[in-house]
Write a protein that holds these residues in place. Sequence first.
Motif, PDB file in Angstrom:
ATOM      1  N   LYS A 128       0.830  -1.217   0.000  1.00 38.10           N
ATOM      2  CA  LYS A 128       0.000   0.000   0.000  1.00 38.10           C
ATOM      3  C   LYS A 128       0.863   1.265   0.000  1.00 38.10           C
ATOM      4  N   TYR A 129       2.139   1.101   0.304  1.00 41.89           N
ATOM      5  CA  TYR A 129       3.066   2.237   0.203  1.00 41.89           C
ATOM      6  C   TYR A 129       3.557   2.297  -1.245  1.00 41.89           C
ATOM      7  N   THR A 130       2.797   2.937  -2.085  1.00 39.02           N
ATOM      8  CA  THR A 130       3.060   2.954  -3.519  1.00 39.02           C
ATOM      9  C   THR A 130       3.887   4.179  -3.927  1.00 39.02           C
ATOM     10  N   LYS A 131       4.117   4.304  -5.227  1.00 43.85           N
ATOM     11  CA  LYS A 131       4.830   5.477  -5.757  1.00 43.85           C
ATOM     12  C   LYS A 131       4.048   6.760  -5.467  1.00 43.85           C
ATOM     13  N   LYS A 132       2.713   6.666  -5.536  1.00 50.17           N
ATOM     14  CA  LYS A 132       1.895   7.847  -5.244  1.00 50.17           C
ATOM     15  C   LYS A 132       2.060   8.269  -3.794  1.00 50.17           C
ATOM     16  N   PHE A 133       2.175   7.284  -2.899  1.00 49.35           N
ATOM     17  CA  PHE A 133       2.410   7.596  -1.489  1.00 49.35           C
ATOM     18  C   PHE A 133       3.743   8.320  -1.324  1.00 49.35           C
ATOM     19  N   ARG A 134       4.794   7.789  -1.948  1.00 47.47           N
ATOM     20  CA  ARG A 134       6.113   8.420  -1.830  1.00 47.47           C
ATOM     21  C   ARG A 134       6.097   9.833  -2.422  1.00 47.47           C
ATOM     22  N   ALA A 135       5.360   9.997  -3.524  1.00 46.90           N
ATOM     23  CA  ALA A 135       5.264  11.326  -4.133  1.00 46.90           C
ATOM     24  C   ALA A 135       4.546  12.305  -3.201  1.00 46.90           C
ATOM     25  N   THR A 136       3.516  11.824  -2.484  1.00 47.44           N
ATOM     26  CA  THR A 136       2.784  12.664  -1.538  1.00 47.44           C
ATOM     27  C   THR A 136       3.692  13.108  -0.400  1.00 47.44           C
ATOM     28  N   VAL A 137       4.512  12.183   0.089  1.00 42.50           N
ATOM     29  CA  VAL A 137       5.435  12.502   1.180  1.00 42.50           C
ATOM     30  C   VAL A 137       6.493  13.502   0.708  1.00 42.50           C
ATOM     31  N   GLU A 138       7.051  13.262  -0.467  1.00 41.31           N
ATOM     32  CA  GLU A 138       8.106  14.141  -0.984  1.00 41.31           C
ATOM     33  C   GLU A 138       7.565  15.536  -1.309  1.00 41.31           C
ATOM     34  N   ALA A 139       6.312  15.603  -1.741  1.00 39.27           N
ATOM     35  CA  ALA A 139       5.711  16.900  -2.037  1.00 39.27           C
ATOM     36  C   ALA A 139       5.588  17.765  -0.788  1.00 39.27           C
ATOM     37  N   ALA A 140       5.544  17.112   0.367  1.00 35.99           N
ATOM     38  CA  ALA A 140       5.460  17.834   1.641  1.00 35.99           C
ATOM     39  C   ALA A 140       6.838  18.151   2.211  1.00 35.99           C
ATOM     40  N   GLY A 141       7.882  17.855   1.443  1.00 36.71           N
ATOM     41  CA  GLY A 141       9.243  18.170   1.888  1.00 36.71           C
ATOM     42  C   GLY A 141       9.840  17.128   2.811  1.00 36.71           C
ATOM     43  N   MET A 142       9.298  15.906   2.813  1.00 35.21           N
ATOM     44  CA  MET A 142       9.812  14.834   3.653  1.00 35.21           C
ATOM     45  C   MET A 142      10.485  13.771   2.795  1.00 35.21           C
ATOM     46  N   LYS A 143      11.236  12.904   3.461  1.00 33.71           N
ATOM     47  CA  LYS A 143      11.854  11.766   2.801  1.00 33.71           C
ATOM     48  C   LYS A 143      11.244  10.482   3.341  1.00 33.71           C
ATOM     49  N   THR A 144      11.109   9.486   2.478  1.00 30.53           N
ATOM     50  CA  THR A 144      10.637   8.179   2.934  1.00 30.53           C
ATOM     51  C   THR A 144      11.836   7.266   3.115  1.00 30.53           C
ATOM     52  N   ASN A 145      11.745   6.397   4.085  1.00 31.15           N
ATOM     53  CA  ASN A 145      12.827   5.452   4.357  1.00 31.15           C
ATOM     54  C   ASN A 145      12.225   4.059   4.522  1.00 31.15           C
ATOM     55  N   PRO A 146      12.049   3.311   3.408  1.00 28.91           N
ATOM     56  CA  PRO A 146      11.492   1.962   3.525  1.00 28.91           C
ATOM     57  C   PRO A 146      12.466   1.030   4.236  1.00 28.91           C
ATOM     58  N   LEU A 147      11.958   0.238   5.156  1.00 27.42           N
ATOM     59  CA  LEU A 147      12.789  -0.672   5.938  1.00 27.42           C
ATOM     60  C   LEU A 147      13.025  -1.971   5.173  1.00 27.42           C
ATOM     61  N   PRO A 148      14.065  -2.721   5.527  1.00 27.22           N
ATOM     62  CA  PRO A 148      14.306  -4.018   4.877  1.00 27.22           C
ATOM     63  C   PRO A 148      13.138  -4.967   5.110  1.00 27.22           C
ATOM     64  N   LYS A 149      13.035  -5.962   4.261  1.00 29.38           N
ATOM     65  CA  LYS A 149      11.956  -6.941   4.388  1.00 29.38           C
ATOM     66  C   LYS A 149      12.096  -7.728   5.695  1.00 29.38           C
ATOM     67  N   ALA A 150      10.940  -8.156   6.221  1.00 27.10           N
ATOM     68  CA  ALA A 150      10.892  -9.038   7.395  1.00 27.10           C
ATOM     69  C   ALA A 150      11.719  -8.477   8.551  1.00 27.10           C
ATOM     70  N   SER A 151      11.541  -7.184   8.843  1.00 28.78           N
ATOM     71  CA  SER A 151      12.305  -6.574   9.943  1.00 28.78           C
ATOM     72  C   SER A 151      11.400  -5.698  10.805  1.00 28.78           C
ATOM     73  N   PRO A 152      10.349  -6.290  11.413  1.00 30.87           N
ATOM     74  CA  PRO A 152       9.448  -5.486  12.244  1.00 30.87           C
ATOM     75  C   PRO A 152      10.161  -4.867  13.446  1.00 30.87           C
ATOM     76  N   ASN A 153      11.309  -5.451  13.848  1.00 28.62           N
ATOM     77  CA  ASN A 153      12.055  -4.901  14.976  1.00 28.62           C
ATOM     78  C   ASN A 153      12.539  -3.477  14.706  1.00 28.62           C
ATOM     79  N   LEU A 154      12.778  -3.146  13.425  1.00 29.63           N
ATOM     80  CA  LEU A 154      13.242  -1.809  13.086  1.00 29.63           C
ATOM     81  C   LEU A 154      12.134  -0.765  13.198  1.00 29.63           C
ATOM     82  N   ASN A 155      10.909  -1.246  13.279  1.00 28.61           N
ATOM     83  CA  ASN A 155       9.777  -0.334  13.501  1.00 28.61           C
ATOM     84  C   ASN A 155       9.097  -0.713  14.811  1.00 28.61           C
ATOM     85  N   GLY A 156       9.936  -1.089  15.788  1.00 28.67           N
ATOM     86  CA  GLY A 156       9.426  -1.643  17.038  1.00 28.67           C
ATOM     87  C   GLY A 156       8.559  -0.689  17.840  1.00 28.67           C
ATOM     88  N   ARG A 157       8.878   0.613  17.825  1.00 21.73           N
ATOM     89  CA  ARG A 157       8.087   1.567  18.603  1.00 21.73           C
ATOM     90  C   ARG A 157       6.667   1.668  18.072  1.00 21.73           C
TER      91      ARG A 157
END
Length: 258
Positions: free
Chosen positions: A219-248
């Motif tokens: 669901k995090y598509t190119k349109k999503f990344r474009a929406t984030v970048e249009a707001a002056g932010m950067k996206t940082n996709p995490l590696p596969k199968a690594s829920p620990n990196l998004n533990g909080r």
Amino acid sequence: MEYLKAENKILRARIPGQIHTTAAERQKLIKLGKGIGRAIEELITIVTPTTFFRWLRDEKGSKSKTKNPKGGQLKPRELRELVIEIAKTTGFGYTRIIGELRKLGIKNISRQTVRNILKEEEIQPGPDRTSDSWTEFLNRHGETLWASDFFSVKSMTARGLRDLYVMVFLNLQTREAIVTESTYRPNSAWVCRQTKKFTEETRDREKRPAILIHDRDTKYTKKFRATVEAAGMKTNPLPKASPNLNGRCERFIETIKL
């Protein structure tokens, strides 16, 4: 690609143990994978991305050996270019660069020489670029670093018990959470709408969101990344199968469900 990846995953599940490739098979994968660049990390499954990039380095190393079959010394300019190429391609520090040179049969180079070459080219040593600890990263970016994830909640409707999907944005330092409206169908358009609302809600802050980390959900598509970048932010996709990196974020979702 999504279909082929799903099919490949099913087929791989039927095969026990590790798959070993032949030299000819590796050459074919290298030939096809070169043009893909870093996107190979999202596609490759037969080996890890690290192994594939090692194949590329080994291939370059074998070509270097062919050019210098008698083991003669490289010229200073050639050696310098090789050190710079290894540093830029791999992100290695001084010691690991020397290790790669040893594999190519180059032994008469010191750590200080490698250090001087990288310093002259204004290339930071490996630990400053690739070995940064998560704690140090949080200390630098915590106030402007946000995480995003999805979760579902059960809701009784006229059609019975149904899953409602919700999107959450969580600041990794303050733990402030912004939760979206729910939906039965969490598609790309819905994700983009919720992301736009999040950026509008936080754009007038002194510490505006600068980086948004998320997993590899489709669901995090190119349109999503474009929406984030249009707001002056950067996206940082995490590696596969690594829920620990998004533990909080995962822990916040668990709290809500409990």
